[in-house]
Design an enzyme around this catalytic site. Structure first.
Site, PDB file in Angstrom:
ATOM      1  N   GLU A  30     -42.297 -28.311  -0.890  1.00  0.00           N
ATOM      2  CA  GLU A  30     -42.228 -27.181  -1.025  1.00  0.00           C
ATOM      3  C   GLU A  30     -43.494 -26.412  -1.303  1.00  0.00           C
ATOM      4  OE1 GLU A  30     -37.895 -26.079  -3.314  1.00  0.00           O
ATOM      5  OE2 GLU A  30     -39.327 -27.569  -4.047  1.00  0.00           O
ATOM      6  N   GLU A  63     -32.185 -35.046  -5.449  1.00  0.00           N
ATOM      7  CA  GLU A  63     -32.884 -34.212  -4.770  1.00  0.00           C
ATOM      8  C   GLU A  63     -34.659 -34.754  -4.656  1.00  0.00           C
ATOM      9  OE1 GLU A  63     -32.162 -29.928  -4.073  1.00  0.00           O
ATOM     10  OE2 GLU A  63     -34.324 -29.906  -3.798  1.00  0.00           O
TER      11      GLU A  63
END
Ligand code: MG
Length: 549
Positions: A431, A426
């Protein structure tokens, strides 16, 4: 000007007449010879100041290039070596003796004598370890003006604790440079003393000044009229946004003292103007090897210059409860995602939505034991539509604000179905969690490095107002490195350690996801502020570049 004793004697003889000069020389002949001697001196010993053009590399040899050849630091030999290596600059340290002679030396004492309390004659009794005479600044600058068309002189003026001495030193340095006609060779004046640099700027408005102390934000240096900043690399590592701020203010960026390959590479990636190093050969080599992504062709993009639903050839939807026990229900409704006014809008609402997958309250799966959701949101994905292996991805966006929100731009490996998470890998390009308004994160998760084990490889960076202004969030992913950027500043670099796929599952295609989550394992840690709804994430573009094969 350095004139050897023999040339000096010859000049005196010519001017005043002596036994070595024939008496029938006319004065015009004497002037002719004088002119030839001067011309010879200037053309052989000294480069034409107009010919000096600092080498097209960022490398500043720190105290000269001393390490490889074993020269003393701040020696003329180390300066000459930096010139031989064609470094863009060679740095040296200047102090002033008790009898006001400017000398080149680093420490406040030399041969156990305090420089400021000793005369030059007392100090110069002691040679450098290579038998060089302790160089005066005049010797040093003259050595730097000789046969040098590449290497700027970076003059660090060491502050004095004696009142008035800093101003005196600044004035003496500028007076000397003017007397020697060395202005064009002096690429930068640097100092830990703001006062010294301000004085240099006042006395010589064309001088270029870099502040060393690391305590002042770039904006304030600009206001003070300095040319740039030359801070310890740890300062930039801690405050990478200063790199962006310095560039936006057109300040010159230099860092000291950078001897490690990874650090040098990091500064190169961040397009530093200068890198001050004890390893000029290494820095020259890394700079020559460095490849920019600027010429990578655009291979995929959505500029969002249409209206309505996101382009179905580029984007698919995730719908329902998907992951991380998040509280939002993802939909494919225009209410949650649409393109308008040149932007992709992801709009998150506080509204009740029936869970189509609900079974009953007692089943184990959280996706099936919730009868409804309290929030709706969107998650777009390029899965099955577009995937890339190695790329630069730029996403320009404004983030939604509010505690409990968790917007993200991230990627999953193509073998996700077969091997599952985290084995597939990932990449979290960006974020953000609403309860930390000044931060974003760039992270990788793999089988060996993931948040379930607390071993994920991530870093956060300070961000100034991600809600009201657009920022560019980027990933540069190559076979060797994963770089995370905010506004073109690399703040996290993860190297391929060349171990196994458990550490580096990134030699395969990945697809991109863009979503706003509500609550969940990371976003919901400090609860959800229900007054934050509805809210929007606004995306100006998504651009994907790849190196030409
Ligand atoms: Mg120095």
């Amino acid at each position: 000007m350095h004139v050897s004793a023999s040339v000096f004697f010859l000049l005196i003889s010519i001017i005043y007449g002596s036994s070595v000069v024939p008496q029938n020389f006319t004065s015009s002949m004497r002037y002719a010879i004088l002119s030839i001697v001067f011309l010879a001196l200037y053309s052989c010993d000294t480069s034409d100041p107009d010919q000096i053009q600092f080498a097209d590399n960022p490398v500043i040899a720190h105290r000269g290039a001393w390490k490889t050849q074993g020269h003393p630091q701040n020696s003329i030999a180390s300066l000459r070596e930096a010139i031989a290596l064609q470094c863009a600059g060679s740095e040296f340290d200047v102090r002033m003796t008790a009898d006001d002679v400017l000398i080149v030396t680093h420490d406040k004492d030399y041969a156990d004598l305090l420089v400021e309390e000793s005369s030059y004659a007392e100090l110069a009794q002691y040679l450098l370890p290579n038998d060089e005479v302790l160089p005066t600044l005049e010797d040093y600058i003259l050595a730097g003006m000789k046969d040098n068309s590449t290497t700027g002189l970076v003059c660090e003026i060491k502050p004095s604790a004696t009142a008035g001495r800093n101003e005196e030193m600044a004035a003496a340095v500028i007076a000397l440079v003017e007397r020697l006609g060395a202005e064009k060779y002096m690429s930068y004046y640097i100092s830990f003393s703001h006062k010294i640099l301000m004085e240099i700027e006042r006395l010589s408005p064309t001088a270029r000044t870099l502040y060393l102390d690391g305590s002042i934000a770039p904006e304030r240096l600009k206001i003070a009229g300095l040319t740039g900043l030359d801070y310890h690399i740890a300062k930039y590592r801690k405050k990478p946004h200063w790199i962006y701020e310095a560039k936006s203010q057109d300040l010159v960026l230099n860092a000291w003292t950078v001897n490690d390959t990874a650090d040098i590479d990091w500064l190169l990636k961040n397009d530093f103007d200068l890198i001050t190093t004890d390893e000029p050969e290494l820095a020259r080599e890394r700079a020559a090897r460095y490849q920019t992504t600027d010429d990578w062709p655009l291979v995929w993009a959505d500029e969002f210059d249409y209206e309505g639903a996101p382009d179905p050839e580029k984007w698919g939807y995730e719908t329902g409860f998907i992951r991380n026990q998040e509280d939002q229900y993802y939909t494919d409704s225009l209410r949650n995602s649409r393109v308008e006014d040149g932007h992709l809008i992801l709009e998150t609402h506080r509204e009740r939505m029936i869970n189509a997958a609900y079974k009953n309250d007692n089943v184990k799966s959280w996706k099936q034991n919730r009868s409804h959701a309290e929030y709706t949101a969107a998650s777009l994905t390029t899965k099955d539509l577009a995937e890339w292996q190695y790329a630069r991805i730029d996403i320009k966006a404004k983030l939604p604000a509010g505690r409990g929100l968790w917007p993200a731009f991230w990627m999953l490996g193509a073998n996700w179905k077969e091997v599952g998470w985290p084995k597939c890998g990932e990449i979290d390009i960006m974020e953000h969690v609403g309860y930390e308004p000044d931060n974003i994160f760039g992270t990788i998760h793999t089988e060996s490095y993931n948040h379930m084990r607390g071993t994920q490889k991530g870093k956060d960076i300070f961000i100034n107002n991600p809600y009201d202004s657009f920022h560019v969030y980027s990933l540069i992913w190559t076979p060797e490195t994963m770089d995370f950027l905010l506004d073109d500043v690399v703040y996290n670099s993860i190297p391929n350690e060349h171990l196994t796929e458990a550490e580096w599952p990134f030699d395969q295609k990945f697809h991109l996801k863009i979503n706003v989550a509500v609550g969940g394992m990371l976003g919901g840690r400090e609860g959800i502020d229900d007054s934050a709804f509805p809210n929007q994430m606004i995306i100006d573009y998504v651009r994907v570049y790849q190196a030409e094969l």
